[in-house]
Design an enzyme around this catalytic site. Structure first.
Site, mmCIF file in Angstrom:
data_model
loop_
_atom_site.group_PDB
_atom_site.id
_atom_site.type_symbol
_atom_site.label_atom_id
_atom_site.label_comp_id
_atom_site.label_asym_id
_atom_site.label_seq_id
_atom_site.Cartn_x
_atom_site.Cartn_y
_atom_site.Cartn_z
ATOM 1 C CG ASP A 47 -3.161 22.402 75.440
ATOM 2 O OD1 ASP A 47 -4.226 21.997 74.911
ATOM 3 O OD2 ASP A 47 -2.150 22.698 74.778
ATOM 4 N NE ARG A 96 -10.711 17.886 69.974
ATOM 5 C CZ ARG A 96 -9.447 18.175 70.307
ATOM 6 N NH1 ARG A 96 -8.473 17.362 69.982
ATOM 7 N NH2 ARG A 96 -9.164 19.299 70.936
ATOM 8 C CG HIS A 119 -13.261 19.460 75.865
ATOM 9 N ND1 HIS A 119 -12.000 19.990 75.960
ATOM 10 C CD2 HIS A 119 -13.537 19.408 74.537
ATOM 11 C CE1 HIS A 119 -11.538 20.255 74.742
ATOM 12 N NE2 HIS A 119 -12.461 19.904 73.864
ATOM 13 C CB SER A 162 -8.110 30.705 73.119
ATOM 14 O OG SER A 162 -8.217 30.014 71.888
ATOM 15 C CB THR A 163 -10.045 35.059 70.742
ATOM 16 O OG1 THR A 163 -8.607 35.073 70.843
ATOM 17 C CG2 THR A 163 -10.609 35.989 71.798
ATOM 18 C CD GLU A 164 -6.507 33.116 69.107
ATOM 19 O OE1 GLU A 164 -6.412 32.757 70.300
ATOM 20 O OE2 GLU A 164 -6.578 34.306 68.768
ATOM 21 C CD1 TRP A 220 -14.146 32.480 69.233
ATOM 22 C CD2 TRP A 220 -16.111 31.417 69.186
ATOM 23 N NE1 TRP A 220 -14.915 32.971 70.267
ATOM 24 C CE2 TRP A 220 -16.129 32.349 70.262
ATOM 25 C CE3 TRP A 220 -17.264 30.639 68.973
ATOM 26 C CZ2 TRP A 220 -17.224 32.517 71.106
ATOM 27 C CZ3 TRP A 220 -18.352 30.815 69.809
ATOM 28 C CH2 TRP A 220 -18.331 31.740 70.859
ATOM 29 C CG LEU A 271 -9.413 30.964 94.490
ATOM 30 C CD1 LEU A 271 -7.902 31.166 94.423
ATOM 31 C CD2 LEU A 271 -9.752 29.521 94.092
HETATM 32 C C1 IPE Z 1 -4.879 27.022 74.628
HETATM 33 O O1 IPE Z 1 -4.885 25.736 74.150
HETATM 34 C C2 IPE Z 1 -6.284 27.451 74.949
HETATM 35 C C3 IPE Z 1 -6.891 26.812 76.109
HETATM 36 C C4 IPE Z 1 -6.322 25.937 76.906
HETATM 37 C C5 IPE Z 1 -8.233 27.225 76.396
HETATM 38 P P1 IPE Z 1 -4.984 25.426 72.586
HETATM 39 O O2 IPE Z 1 -4.992 23.952 72.471
HETATM 40 O O3 IPE Z 1 -6.116 26.152 71.986
HETATM 41 O O4 IPE Z 1 -3.625 26.050 72.045
HETATM 42 P P2 IPE Z 1 -2.792 25.684 70.742
HETATM 43 O O5 IPE Z 1 -3.742 25.652 69.590
HETATM 44 O O6 IPE Z 1 -2.167 24.344 70.965
HETATM 45 O O7 IPE Z 1 -1.763 26.754 70.653
HETATM 46 C C1 IPE Z 2 -7.606 22.163 76.136
HETATM 47 O O1 IPE Z 2 -7.529 20.924 75.554
HETATM 48 C C2 IPE Z 2 -9.038 22.670 76.216
HETATM 49 C C3 IPE Z 2 -9.344 23.741 75.243
HETATM 50 C C4 IPE Z 2 -8.528 24.306 74.431
HETATM 51 C C5 IPE Z 2 -10.726 24.166 75.201
HETATM 52 P P1 IPE Z 2 -7.455 20.744 73.978
HETATM 53 O O2 IPE Z 2 -8.837 20.553 73.463
HETATM 54 O O3 IPE Z 2 -6.679 21.822 73.344
HETATM 55 O O4 IPE Z 2 -6.663 19.358 73.890
HETATM 56 P P2 IPE Z 2 -5.565 18.994 72.814
HETATM 57 O O5 IPE Z 2 -4.517 20.056 72.868
HETATM 58 O O6 IPE Z 2 -6.266 18.947 71.497
HETATM 59 O O7 IPE Z 2 -5.057 17.665 73.255
HETATM 60 MG MG MG Z 3 -4.731 22.070 72.926
#
Ligand code: IPE
Ligand code: IPE
Ligand code: MG
Length: 248
Positions: free
Chosen positions: A22, A35, A39, A67-69, A71, A133
């Site tokens: 994250d 952003r 990534h 994550s599923t969220e 999207w 691994l």
């Molecule tokens: C969790 O991070 C999902 C991934 C790292 C793929 P998010 O950034 O989506 O989580 P929230 O929204 O802060 O809980």
């Molecule tokens: C984690 O980084 C990657 C994914 C969730 C795909 P974020 O994109 O959630 O980065 P922040 O949390 O917005 O900084």
């Molecule tokens: Mg995040």
């Protein structure tokens, strides 16, 4: 960079490390970048962390990539993340295969574009006999979706209610056959589980760091493992030292 040896007895090394990668967005924002640049940088870091995992001798690594969220993010970002998965497979697969990494996918593959689904399945097939691994890529993964899928399959298989046990549920999860994560690392400082491995994490140890994912380096990874090695995992019991003392 000088080689860093791990200061951990072999029996204190986690067998399975899981990472919530994250903070890519904030990493980019802090540099005035879009952003997606975050990534991209996160992906570069993933390469390094996978290699460090092999070197440290950790057997299973699970990474939360989408994550599923997720999207629910702006369409451009979602598209970019899909593209990044495709690009990573294209560019890294041969080397990962050569290094003995077995790729697995956990999550709902059906929602991805057919060509991407095929790419993922091909990568899984190509590397299925590797055993240095086991790398689980959680992409379109949600812990609740995983449990819902498990319940549906348990019912489809006509399992009698009395036969539903912890062990049976574990066998119906995407992670069937994989030991539960010993250590879960979350970068960027958020203190939440965000729907990651909610069943499997029942007794995982956590390491949360404010470091954004693209900056989480081998040195900090080593620290996370060394911190883990110091933990007293009690599993609801009393510590083994105390127990021995009280029975002496
Ligand atoms: C969790 O991070 C999902 C991934 C790292 C793929 P998010 O950034 O989506 O989580 P929230 O929204 O802060 O809980
Ligand atoms: C984690 O980084 C990657 C994914 C969730 C795909 P974020 O994109 O959630 O980065 P922040 O949390 O917005 O900084
Ligand atoms: Mg995040």
């Amino acid at each position: 960079m000088p080689e860093m040896s791990l200061n951990i007895p072999a029996d204190k090394l986690p067998q399975h490390v899981a990472i919530i990668m994250d903070g890519n967005g904030r990493w980019a924002l802090s540099r005035g970048l879009p952003r997606l640049a975050g990534h991209k940088a996160g992906t570069e870091n993933l390469r390094r962390v996978i290699r460090a995992t092999v070197e440290f001798g950790v057997k299973y690594l699970t990474i939360y990539a989408f994550s599923t969220e997720n999207w629910g993010r702006p369409p451009e970002e979602v598209k970019g993340l899909m593209y990044i998965l495709e690009d990573v497979i294209d560019r890294e697969l041969a080397e990962l295969h050569q290094e003995g990494v077995q790729l697995r996918h956990i999550g709902r593959l059906e929602r991805l574009a057919p060509a991407l689904q095929e790419k993922v399945l091909d990568a899984v097939e190509l590397t299925k006999d590797n055993d240095r691994l086991i790398l689980n890529v959680a992409f379109n993964y949600g812990g609740r979706a995983e449990i819902v899928d498990a319940i549906q399959n348990i019912m489809k298989d006509g399992i009698a209610p009395g036969d539903v046990t912890d062990a049976l549920v574990s066998r119906y999860l995407y992670t069937a056959g994989v030991p539960d994560p010993d250590l879960i690392i979350r970068t960027s400082g958020e203190l939440r589980v965000s729907n990651f491995l909610i069943w499997q994490a029942a007794y995982s140890e956590w390491y949360v760091t404010p470091t954004y994912w693209p900056d989480f380096d081998k040195e900090e990874y080593r620290r996370a493992l060394e911190t883990f090695a110091q933990r007293d995992r009690r599993y609801g019991k009393v510590s083994s030292n105390e127990y021995e003392a009280s029975n002496a």
